[in-house]
Enzyme design. Structure first.
Site, PDB file in Angstrom:
ATOM      1  N   ARG A 129       0.830  -1.208   0.000  1.00 31.38           N
ATOM      2  CA  ARG A 129       0.000   0.000   0.000  1.00 31.38           C
ATOM      3  C   ARG A 129       0.864   1.258   0.000  1.00 31.38           C
ATOM      4  O   ARG A 129       0.516   2.264  -0.635  1.00 31.38           O
ATOM      5  CB  ARG A 129      -0.909  -0.032   1.238  1.00 31.38           C
ATOM      6  CG  ARG A 129      -1.972   1.044   1.258  1.00 31.38           C
ATOM      7  CD  ARG A 129      -3.055   0.726   2.261  1.00 31.38           C
ATOM      8  NE  ARG A 129      -4.042   1.795   2.290  1.00 31.38           N
ATOM      9  CZ  ARG A 129      -4.299   2.554   3.349  1.00 31.38           C
ATOM     10  NH1 ARG A 129      -3.648   2.333   4.489  1.00 31.38           N
ATOM     11  NH2 ARG A 129      -5.205   3.509   3.298  1.00 31.38           N
ATOM     12  N   HIS A 171       0.525   4.350  -2.679  1.00 33.06           N
ATOM     13  CA  HIS A 171       0.264   5.726  -2.244  1.00 33.06           C
ATOM     14  C   HIS A 171       1.405   6.659  -2.639  1.00 33.06           C
ATOM     15  O   HIS A 171       1.184   7.855  -2.855  1.00 33.06           O
ATOM     16  CB  HIS A 171       0.040   5.763  -0.734  1.00 33.06           C
ATOM     17  CG  HIS A 171      -1.343   5.359  -0.327  1.00 33.06           C
ATOM     18  ND1 HIS A 171      -2.157   6.113   0.478  1.00 33.06           N
ATOM     19  CD2 HIS A 171      -2.077   4.255  -0.642  1.00 33.06           C
ATOM     20  CE1 HIS A 171      -3.318   5.507   0.660  1.00 33.06           C
ATOM     21  NE2 HIS A 171      -3.287   4.372  -0.003  1.00 33.06           N
ATOM     22  N   ASN A 227      -3.577   9.516   4.046  1.00 30.83           N
ATOM     23  CA  ASN A 227      -2.403   8.681   4.312  1.00 30.83           C
ATOM     24  C   ASN A 227      -2.224   8.330   5.779  1.00 30.83           C
ATOM     25  O   ASN A 227      -1.306   7.571   6.126  1.00 30.83           O
ATOM     26  CB  ASN A 227      -1.135   9.373   3.811  1.00 30.83           C
ATOM     27  CG  ASN A 227      -0.956   9.256   2.308  1.00 30.83           C
ATOM     28  OD1 ASN A 227      -1.434   8.307   1.695  1.00 30.83           O
ATOM     29  ND2 ASN A 227      -0.276  10.221   1.707  1.00 30.83           N
ATOM     30  N   HIS A 280      -5.609  -5.743  -2.747  1.00 31.92           N
ATOM     31  CA  HIS A 280      -6.524  -5.927  -1.622  1.00 31.92           C
ATOM     32  C   HIS A 280      -6.703  -7.394  -1.265  1.00 31.92           C
ATOM     33  O   HIS A 280      -7.558  -7.749  -0.460  1.00 31.92           O
ATOM     34  CB  HIS A 280      -7.876  -5.282  -1.932  1.00 31.92           C
ATOM     35  CG  HIS A 280      -7.837  -3.783  -1.903  1.00 31.92           C
ATOM     36  ND1 HIS A 280      -8.919  -2.988  -2.208  1.00 31.92           N
ATOM     37  CD2 HIS A 280      -6.828  -2.926  -1.595  1.00 31.92           C
ATOM     38  CE1 HIS A 280      -8.575  -1.712  -2.095  1.00 31.92           C
ATOM     39  NE2 HIS A 280      -7.307  -1.647  -1.729  1.00 31.92           N
TER      40      HIS A 280
END
Length: 660
Positions: free
Chosen positions: A70, A74, A102, A202
């Protein structure tokens, strides 16, 4: 599926491999300098160095997988793949990582990159960018958890700025429509097929209840509160995990294979088991359903699609030439380490060194006798925390009270007998909540239920692991714990006298008591943040809120709230939350509260009112990442206090509450 595991170093078919190399060789605008062999001459072993660190981190906690992946996403989606998400905020700048979108990035991802970069710097100083370390670590986390292994293009420079204001609108949201998702990915040079493939990230990781609770309770009220695209059984399961208005707990994104990076994600979507609305719509929308069906049916096709897509993602906004540099410390941008960080680095180094009996503690202590002990304990602790959030503060406090008396030996758990009053029945321990003891007892029972592990793991080590786990489950840092303690052979109430800090202590008294346990003033301030969770009885702070003489260091409004909750003559055992702002989150709000005069105890507020400790409070109130690093270092030091490793000093109790 398992034949592709990284640990076996299985390679894809030659045609698949060659096709991927062709994709990797096609230079995209701004990424023309990337090469898979970029560091061959300057740091030829960089990939094996990073791999070793990632393996260690994954053995310490499963959260390493999802949090690292992740973090890469990001980073790349905001100003390109340049490591700018790693930079911490300063007094004059709020960095990307502290933007609202975040704040849920897990500590384990940052820690994986920090540790990997440190290992690389030790071998190849000033040669490898933080951005490339993150890219390699992401690939390794995916491959080590059963996903595809793919060559990583390297040669990125680190970005020279990081601003929270750049984040808004650039990251996919859980309630985005398909068209909105497609637009966000398209702005990064990624097509719809790339988006569907990358969404399989995910398959690992966790999500907070708040990210999907509207699907459970407020989809189309009042006639249809629950999203009809959710599988009914799955919706009922989620409601059990996330009651409406309950604490913002975390839920595994893939309940079927949570530790595997696989195409189960797509099969979940087919079954109405997508956790986020933005997941499930990939199947409910006819434009993407065929791709979901295809990737659900073929693991090799999924591997290829995902690898192709993440290679493309790694080219987004790449910095080269004068637009970037190579940071020596990933969280510090172009600036050198400040004095506070230098102190922290030294403190961490001291914490890592170990000496004497402490040197016998090892993270892999139970690798041969009970290799899954941390997973077993974590599962038991998770169930307990889901039953009651009181278990968080209760378990943390139990650990503190144990270590401060006769060392970390679980002697606080022992019950009194006919001829002995044990530690737990000392007046200073009578307020220890039963949920802390129950957490340890249930975790120990779960460990002993595994035949290989029966009577192999000490109660002291289970308490250490359980404490780490409740902190992480409440949103705090997850960290590697040292193991190998034996349980103490004695427990007496008389041994408690003068060993625990009362709520009335001043800074000198606190510092002296912690120093007696080889803990510094910095450790003391960091560990005091355990008061960000849990409860306190009215009687422990009543003297501060007397109407005729309110403690002048306390905020007047907060004093009024406390007076209303604990009026004169009230039962002194009535309990209030230690942190009135984020009572169920383990965070740095504790230090923000101190700045506002909202420390509940004198021993809390003195950390801000005394000029010697105020700068540290201010620093950690402003930077949660620095606080988490300091807290982990201090907890590691605390876990070494009075450790017993010699059989003459301790044993492994069959029953944590009995000295047998």
């Amino acid at each position: 599926m398992h034949a592709k595991r990284f640990s076996k170093m299985a390679r894809p078919s030659s045609s698949w491999w060659m096709a991927l190399l062709v994709v990797a060789a096609v230079a995209q605008l701004g990424a023309s300098d990337l090469r898979t062999d970029y560091y061959n001459s300057t740091c030829p072993n960089v990939e094996s160095i990073v791999l070793g660190v990632v393996k260690d981190k994954m053995q310490a906690t499963i959260r390493t997988i999802g949090s690292t992946v992740r973090l890469f996403f990001h980073d790349c989606f905001v100003d390109g793949c340049d490591g700018s998400v790693l930079i911490t905020s300063t007094a004059g700048n709020t960095a990307e990582r502290d933007a609202p979108d975040n704040l849920s990035l897990a500590f384990e991802g940052f820690e994986t990159v920090r540790s990997a970069k440190a290992a690389v710097e030790a071998a190849c100083p000033d040669q490898v960018s933080c951005t490339d370390v993150l890219a390699i670590a992401t690939r390794d986390a995916i491959a080590l958890s059963g996903g595809p292994f793919f060559p990583v293009e390297l040669g990125r420079l680190d970005g020279m700025r990081s601003s929270a204001s750049n984040v808004a609108g650039k990251l996919p949201q859980p309630n985005n429509t398909l068209s909105e998702l497609v637009a966000i990915f398209k702005s990064n040079g990624l097509n719809m097929s790339d988006m569907v493939a990358l969404s399989a990230a995910h398959s690992v990781g966790l999500a907070h209840c708040s990210k999907f609770s509207d699907r459970l309770y407020r989809y189309n009220p009042p006639s249809q509160p629950t999203d009809p695209t959710l599988n009914e059984k799955y919706a009922a399961f989620l409601k059990g995990k996330c009651p409406d208005g309950g604490p913002d707990m975390m839920v595994l994104m893939d309940q079927a294979t949570p530790a595997l990076f696989d195409n189960q994600y797509y099969r979940n979507l087919q079954d109405g088991g997508g956790l986020l609305a933005s997941d499930e719509l990939l199947y409910t929308d006819n434009r993407t359903r065929p791709t979901v069906d295809s990737l659900a049916a073929s693991t090799p096709d999924f591997y290829k699609a995902f690898a192709d897509a993440i290679v493309k993602l790694g080219r987004v906004g790449v910095k080269s030439g004068g637009k970037g540099n190579i940071r020596k410390q990933c969280d510090r941008g172009r600036h050198s380490m400040g004095a506070g960080i230098r102190i922290l680095v030294v403190m961490l180094a001291v914490a890592a060194a170990g000496s004497g009996v402490v040197a016998q503690l090892r993270r892999d202590y139970y690798a041969s006798v009970c290799p899954d002990v941390e997973t077993i304990v974590r599962d038991a602790v998770t169930k307990k925390v889901q039953e009651t959030s009181v278990a968080v503060g209760a378990t943390v406090r139990l650990f503190f009270h144990d270590c401060f008396v006769e060392g970390c030996d679980a002697s606080v758990i022992v019950v009194s007998s006919g001829n002995n009053t044990a530690e737990k029945d000392h007046p200073n321990n009578l307020s220890l909540a039963g949920d802390g003891f129950d957490t340890v007892i249930k975790a120990r029972a779960a460990v002993d239920a595994v035949p290989q592990c029966t009577n192999q793991v000490s109660c002291a080590d289970i308490l250490v692991m359980a404490t780490r786990d409740v902190i992480a489950l409440a949103g705090g840092p997850s960290y590697a714990v040292e193991l190998g303690r034996l349980d103490g052979l004695s427990s007496t109430a008389s041994s408690v006298d003068g060993k625990l800090p009362p709520p009335s202590f001043n800074l000198d008294q606190l510092t002296s008591l912690f120093a007696a346990n080889n803990l510094s003033q910095t450790d003391m301030i960091a560990l005091s943040a355990a008061h960000t969770v849990g409860f306190a009885h009215c009687g422990t702070f009543a003297s501060r809120i007397q109407p005729s003489a309110v403690d002048p260091t306390m905020d007047a409004g907060y004093a009024s709230q406390l007076q209303a909750a604990c009026p004169a003559g009230v039962d002194p055992n009535i309990a209030l939350e230690l942190d009135p702002v984020t009572p169920r989150a383990f965070d740095n709000q504790y230090f923000v509260n101190l700045q506002k005069g909202m420390g509940l105890f004198t021993s809390d507020q003195v950390l801000y009112s005394d000029d010697r400790s105020r700068p540290t409070v201010d620093a950690w109130a402003a930077n949660s990442s620095d606080f988490e690093l300091a807290f982990v270092a201090a907890m590691t030091n605390l876990g070494r206090v009075g450790v017993k490793t010699d059989p003459s000093q301790g044993n492994i109790r069959r029953d944590c509450a009995m000295l047998i």
